[in-house]
Design a protein around this motif. Structure first.
Motif, PDB file in Angstrom:
ATOM      1  N   GLY A 118      28.977 -11.477  75.089  1.00 52.33           N
ATOM      2  CA  GLY A 118      29.206 -12.722  75.804  1.00 52.33           C
ATOM      3  C   GLY A 118      30.649 -13.181  75.763  1.00 52.33           C
ATOM      4  N   GLY A 119      31.437 -12.569  74.926  1.00 49.67           N
ATOM      5  CA  GLY A 119      32.837 -12.938  74.787  1.00 49.67           C
ATOM      6  C   GLY A 119      33.708 -12.251  75.822  1.00 49.67           C
ATOM      7  N   TYR A 120      35.030 -12.359  75.611  1.00 50.18           N
ATOM      8  CA  TYR A 120      35.952 -11.792  76.583  1.00 50.18           C
ATOM      9  C   TYR A 120      37.132 -11.154  75.869  1.00 50.18           C
ATOM     10  N   ARG A 136      31.175  -4.909  87.898  1.00 52.93           N
ATOM     11  CA  ARG A 136      31.502  -5.803  89.020  1.00 52.93           C
ATOM     12  C   ARG A 136      30.948  -7.204  88.751  1.00 52.93           C
ATOM     13  N   GLY A 137      31.782  -8.197  88.964  1.00 54.97           N
ATOM     14  CA  GLY A 137      31.392  -9.576  88.711  1.00 54.97           C
ATOM     15  C   GLY A 137      31.732 -10.050  87.306  1.00 54.97           C
ATOM     16  N   ARG A 138      32.018  -9.120  86.406  1.00 59.31           N
ATOM     17  CA  ARG A 138      32.383  -9.488  85.030  1.00 59.31           C
ATOM     18  C   ARG A 138      33.840  -9.140  84.722  1.00 59.31           C
ATOM     19  N   PHE A 139      34.326  -8.053  85.300  1.00 55.34           N
ATOM     20  CA  PHE A 139      35.690  -7.589  85.036  1.00 55.34           C
ATOM     21  C   PHE A 139      36.557  -7.849  86.271  1.00 55.34           C
ATOM     22  N   ASN A 160      35.077 -10.246  81.049  1.00 53.68           N
ATOM     23  CA  ASN A 160      34.292 -11.416  80.667  1.00 53.68           C
ATOM     24  C   ASN A 160      32.829 -11.018  80.456  1.00 53.68           C
ATOM     25  N   ASN A 161      32.109 -11.877  79.760  1.00 52.27           N
ATOM     26  CA  ASN A 161      30.686 -11.649  79.516  1.00 52.27           C
ATOM     27  C   ASN A 161      30.442 -10.222  79.028  1.00 52.27           C
ATOM     28  N   GLU A 212      27.121  -2.485  75.587  1.00 54.66           N
ATOM     29  CA  GLU A 212      27.316  -1.224  76.315  1.00 54.66           C
ATOM     30  C   GLU A 212      28.719  -1.079  76.889  1.00 54.66           C
ATOM     31  N   ASP A 213      29.538  -2.111  76.788  1.00 54.86           N
ATOM     32  CA  ASP A 213      30.944  -2.006  77.185  1.00 54.86           C
ATOM     33  C   ASP A 213      31.806  -1.404  76.078  1.00 54.86           C
TER      34      ASP A 213
END
Length: 118
Positions: free
Chosen positions: A14-16, A64-67, A83-84, A88-89
């Motif tokens: 949930g962090g960035y 997509r939508g987070r980075f 973000n978020n 798995e990242d």
């Protein structure tokens, strides 16, 4: 083209994090700048890319939508705002460059580790 990535670290889900890549050595207007990652035990995969000029972006479906990838033409830097973040990242993230029209990235920086804890 020489590339130097930085900004990795440990973050909770949930962090960035913000990754940066300093590029040098060539005129970058004809290059595609990319971020790729490799998780433990997995193959390297595409994350995001940006044309140096004009600034056109492309993203993997998983981010997509987070980075968000961007570039600063004056500082010759490429930034990946993540973000978020999800567990798995977690991976070793690489900054890379290739000439427009080429299929494979030919210039690579050293990776920077991103670890996302659950």
């Amino acid at each position: 083209v020489q590339l130097q990535a930085s900004g990795g670290g440990l973050v909770q889900a949930g962090g960035y994090l913000t990754l940066s890549c300093q590029a040098s050595g060539r005129t970058l207007s004809m290059y595609v700048m990319g971020w790729l990652r490799q998780a433990p035990g997995k193959q390297r995969e595409f994350v995001a890319s940006i044309l140096w000029s004009p600034s056109r972006t492309n993203y993997a479906d998983s981010v997509r939508g987070r980075f968000t990838v961007s570039r600063d033409k004056f500082k010759n830097t490429i930034t990946l705002q993540m973000n978020n973040l999800k567990p798995e990242d977690t991976a070793l993230y690489y900054c890379a460059a290739k000439m427009r029209g080429e299929s494979d990235y030919e210039h690579w920086g050293h990776g920077t580790h991103v670890t996302v804890s659950s």
